[in-house]
Design an enzyme around this catalytic site. Structure first.
Site, PDB file in Angstrom:
ATOM      1  N   ASP A  35       0.677  -1.321  -0.030  1.00 54.22           N
ATOM      2  CA  ASP A  35       0.188   0.076   0.062  1.00 54.22           C
ATOM      3  C   ASP A  35       0.969   1.134   0.091  1.00 54.22           C
ATOM      4  O   ASP A  35       1.474   1.451   0.871  1.00 54.22           O
ATOM      5  CB  ASP A  35      -1.078   0.034   1.224  1.00 54.22           C
ATOM      6  CG  ASP A  35      -1.860   1.267   1.120  1.00 54.22           C
ATOM      7  OD1 ASP A  35      -2.691   1.339   0.367  1.00 54.22           O
ATOM      8  OD2 ASP A  35      -1.839   1.909   2.169  1.00 54.22           O
ATOM      9  N   ASP A  43      -1.932   6.776  -6.250  1.00 57.64           N
ATOM     10  CA  ASP A  43      -2.164   5.704  -5.324  1.00 57.64           C
ATOM     11  C   ASP A  43      -2.221   4.466  -6.165  1.00 57.64           C
ATOM     12  O   ASP A  43      -2.845   4.195  -7.252  1.00 57.64           O
ATOM     13  CB  ASP A  43      -3.261   5.984  -4.498  1.00 57.64           C
ATOM     14  CG  ASP A  43      -3.655   4.959  -3.291  1.00 57.64           C
ATOM     15  OD1 ASP A  43      -2.640   4.420  -2.712  1.00 57.64           O
ATOM     16  OD2 ASP A  43      -4.962   4.709  -3.129  1.00 57.64           O
TER      17      ASP A  43
END
Length: 444
Positions: free
Chosen positions: A113, A321
């Site tokens: 992540d 992201d």
């Protein structure tokens, strides 16, 4: 940062400190600077342990859209609060990575992540743990496990840490959906697959050993591996081996033969000046996220700009992201982008069967369809999107726009990054894009 904690939590942490004695903390040893490459597995890929064959392509896309909006809300909340909360919702992780912890190494699967710093995994003895497919890590079985003491750099690298009565470094992570993890900060050896059957073992990686965990999990992952900008992330902790650089190459959703790749260190270089676009990272109010500056978007011969309210905050106005599927744009820019696409495309518009996606077309697998030239104008250069970056296939006969409106925050999602080598250089402060065939050609 010392946090106020409840009496119930104190009792849990007291039990932890009785089980684990205080040990001296040593700085991580530096590894050789050769770099390495490991696999990234999309959660909806048939290669993923969480793959659900009963879901249709449309259902998977709608689930990804909902995860994108859910995740965007957490980015917004992290920007506006200093309370101990994280953007990550465990069931929404888009990419998983395999690795092992300890000596002997115990296999683990976690979410990779870019929107998080902390590395953590569930640990025994569990005061409260969530079911996971792999065995839960047992610190007592690892000869290289060491607790971290308070008032050390790595204990202070996270805002949600505090001291036990025995001066052990304890951590707390709370998430907006009710998920949480509490436990002991520690170090141990992490082993990652590299270039086929080879492995890379990195000693003294700091991570959270979670003895009390709860909330929404898929039942596959045991925790997360943070790839954010903060000092606790894996990128920072790899030292000379990582060189403050990582990159990834994401295969298209239709590619079931290949895995996406995650590179560190020397392997993460993005070279080839004629094809590489580099844009500066912008320092903002949160040191975890990767902020870029989007100056506009060109569709064919139309140049689209932000509304005035967004132009006034042009520096660092979009987050890139890996865990957000769709690209999210503010309403004014999105509306102009959608209209520009409509003015060019000659396909029949159809309704999304799920009623969630804004613009969909009748587009069969074997249709040869041209799209307008689309250039995303980042500070430092333009990134030219291909069909798989603009549209996402929802069935054999339909596609929908892979961009959606969001009034609060702009996010450069992972569909827009498919078939690009995307490199993050934390030393130079840049993100670079290079068009690359990451796997087999897209069927879009």
């Amino acid at each position: 940062m010392i946090l106020m904690i409840t009496s119930k939590l104190i009792s849990y942490l007291a039990l932890i400190t009785l089980i684990f004695s205080t040990c001296e903390f040593h700085q991580p040893a530096e590894a050789k600077s050769n770099g390495f490459t490991t696999d990234l597995i999309h959660r909806d890929s048939p290669h993923s342990p969480s793959y659900d064959p009963s879901l249709s392509s449309s259902q998977r896309i709608i689930n990804a859209l909902k995860r994108s909006f859910h995740r965007a809300r957490r980015f917004k909340e992290r920007r506006t609060t200093r309370s101990p909360q994280s953007d990550l919702i465990y069931s929404t992780g888009a990419y998983l990575m395999k690795f092992s912890i300890g000596t002997p190494p115990l296999p683990s699967i976690a979410i990779a992540d870019t929107g998080s710093d902390i590395i953590w995994t569930q640990c025994q003895p569990c005061l409260q743990c969530i079911n996971q497919s792999l065995p839960i890590f047992q610190p007592k079985n690892s000869s290289t496990y060491t607790n971290i003491s308070c008032n050390t750099p790595h204990c202070n690298s996270l805002p949600e840490t505090y001291c036990s009565s025995r001066r052990n470094c304890l951590y707390s992570e709370k998430y907006e959906d009710g998920s949480f993890t509490y436990g002991q900060m520690a170090t141990d050896t992490f082993t990652l697959a590299s270039n086929g059957r080879k492995t890379v073992s990195v000693p003294k990686i700091t991570f959270g050993c979670g003895f009390k965990n709860g909330g929404i999990f898929s039942g596959i992952e045991s925790g997360i591996v943070g790839l954010g900008r903060g000092e606790a992330s894996l990128v920072r902790q790899l030292g000379r081996l990582g060189q403050g650089r990582f990159s990834y190459c994401l295969v298209s959703l239709s590619d079931h033969s290949n895995s996406s790749k995650l590179h560190f260190g020397a392997n993460a270089r993005v070279s080839g000046s004629k094809r590489v676009v580099s844009t500066p990272l912008v320092e903002r109010d949160h040191d975890t996220f990767y902020y870029l500056t989007l100056e506009g978007i060109s569709v064919g011969n139309q140049r689209l700009e932000f509304d005035k309210a967004w132009r006034d905050r042009v520096e660092g106005n979009i987050i890139i992201d890996s865990g957000t599927t769709f690209t999210l744009l503010p309403p004014g820019l999105y509306d102009r982008f959608e209209e520009a696409i409509k003015s060019y495309m000659k396909l029949e518009e159809i309704e999304d069967p799920e009623g969630e996606l804004r613009l969909c077309y009748l587009w069969r697998n074997d249709d040869d369809v041209e799209i307008p030239e689309i250039r995303v104008e980042l500070r430092g250069g333009d990134v030219k999107w291909k069909r798989e970056n603009v549209f996402v296939r929802t069935s054999d006969a339909s596609v929908c726009l892979a961009v959606q409106p969001s009034k609060d925050i702009a996010i450069y999602g992972n569909l827009a990054q498919v078939n690009f080598l995307v490199g993050y250089d934390l030393v130079k402060g840049t993100v670079s894009f290079k068009p690359t065939h990451c796997g087999t050609p897209s069927t879009l």
